[in-house]
Design an enzyme around this catalytic site. Structure first.
Site, PDB file in Angstrom:
ATOM      1  N   HIS A  59     -55.343  28.578 103.919  1.00 40.93           N
ATOM      2  CA  HIS A  59     -55.536  27.999 102.588  1.00 40.93           C
ATOM      3  C   HIS A  59     -54.782  26.673 102.451  1.00 40.93           C
ATOM      4  O   HIS A  59     -53.657  26.535 102.926  1.00 40.93           O
ATOM      5  CB  HIS A  59     -55.001  28.938 101.508  1.00 40.93           C
ATOM      6  CG  HIS A  59     -55.897  30.082 101.180  1.00 40.93           C
ATOM      7  ND1 HIS A  59     -56.018  31.184 101.996  1.00 40.93           N
ATOM      8  CD2 HIS A  59     -56.709  30.304 100.114  1.00 40.93           C
ATOM      9  CE1 HIS A  59     -56.863  32.040 101.431  1.00 40.93           C
ATOM     10  NE2 HIS A  59     -57.295  31.531 100.289  1.00 40.93           N
ATOM     11  N   ASN A  64     -49.564  29.765 110.277  1.00 39.49           N
ATOM     12  CA  ASN A  64     -50.042  30.154 108.957  1.00 39.49           C
ATOM     13  C   ASN A  64     -49.212  31.280 108.359  1.00 39.49           C
ATOM     14  O   ASN A  64     -48.879  31.264 107.166  1.00 39.49           O
ATOM     15  CB  ASN A  64     -51.512  30.589 109.059  1.00 39.49           C
ATOM     16  CG  ASN A  64     -52.078  31.061 107.738  1.00 39.49           C
ATOM     17  OD1 ASN A  64     -51.863  30.447 106.702  1.00 39.49           O
ATOM     18  ND2 ASN A  64     -52.813  32.158 107.758  1.00 39.49           N
TER      19      ASN A  64
END
Length: 252
Positions: A107, A138
């Site tokens: 994201h 991430n």
């Protein structure tokens, strides 16, 4: 001819500005201090605004406004990753591009910052808000930085955040049949409109020690140099120059 050319220029500027206004209409909250760029494809979502790059199939930038009240939202993570229906096939990422790629769907505007509204949470899983990130990046230092931003928002009341990719142009890896580009680095620029100060980061897309986060602090000017974007263009020039040139020696 001399009269026609100026008139044509005025018309083109009008069309360009009108298109820009329509593309980001409703996202004034997220780009209050200026959109980092006005191209190539601008999209407005409830929780963020973005510029999509059809060549790389990832966003150039994603901008969002965080407040203390938003951080206290209660909507659960939806996990409904899906292609962005406002982008044509061939110019967007698809779910199959990430499947067995070895990369996470990372994201840019994080789901954890969208708990304040069901639609905002759902739209955070559009693949136009996503870029390929190494799993250990991430789920490691990137996640830590996102948590820091939420903590800073709780302390400071509100923040404006812009996130996106940086490429090493001589070695761009791609994934999937649509050839989604894998960024070499990711930047995050954070602005406090009350204290009039900013902090910025550029982090390599690889496993990193989360304790080393302060070593990746850079100036906003450096992020602009690496990306070609222009942050906080609506701030008075002398103030903008001071804010963007500063490099913090440690985390806020």
């Amino acid at each position: 001819m001399k009269k026609i050319i100026p008139a044509l220029l005025v018309f083109l500027v009008f069309v360009f500005n009108t298109t820009y206004a329509e593309s980001l209409e409703g996202c004034e909250e997220h780009i209050k201090f200026g959109a980092p760029s006005l191209e190539p494809v601008l999209l407005c979502r409830l929780g963020y605004a973005l510029s999509h790059d059809a060549d790389h199939k990832v966003p150039d930038w994603v901008a969002y406004h965080l407040t203390r009240d938003k951080i206290l939202g209660i909507y659960p993570r939806s996990n409904n990753f899906r292609p962005d229906p406002d982008l044509p096939r061939g110019e967007r990422a698809e779910l199959k591009d990430y499947r067995r790629s070895g990369y996470d769907r990372g994201h840019m505007a994080p789901a954890a910052a969208m708990k304040w509204d069901y639609q905002a949470m759902s739209e955070s899983f559009l693949l136009s808000n996503v870029a390929p990130q190494g799993p250990r990046f991430n789920r490691g230092i990137w996640r830590v930085l996102e948590k820091k931003v939420r903590d800073w928002t709780t302390q400071r009341g509100e923040l404006y955040v812009v996130t996106g990719p940086v490429y090493a142009w001589n070695e761009i890896e791609t994934i999937g049949p649509d050839q989604v580009s894998v960024p070499s680095y990711f930047y995050k620029v954070i602005f406090d409109p009350v204290r009039i100060e900013a902090i910025a980061f550029i982090l390599p897309n690889q496993k990193l020690n989360s304790d080393d986060l302060p070593t990746f602090i850079v100036s906003v000017d450096q992020v602009e140099a690496e990306t070609g974007l222009d942050f906080f263009s609506e701030i008075e020039d002398s103030v903008e120059d001071l804010v963007e040139a500063r490099v913090h020696v440690g985390l806020w």
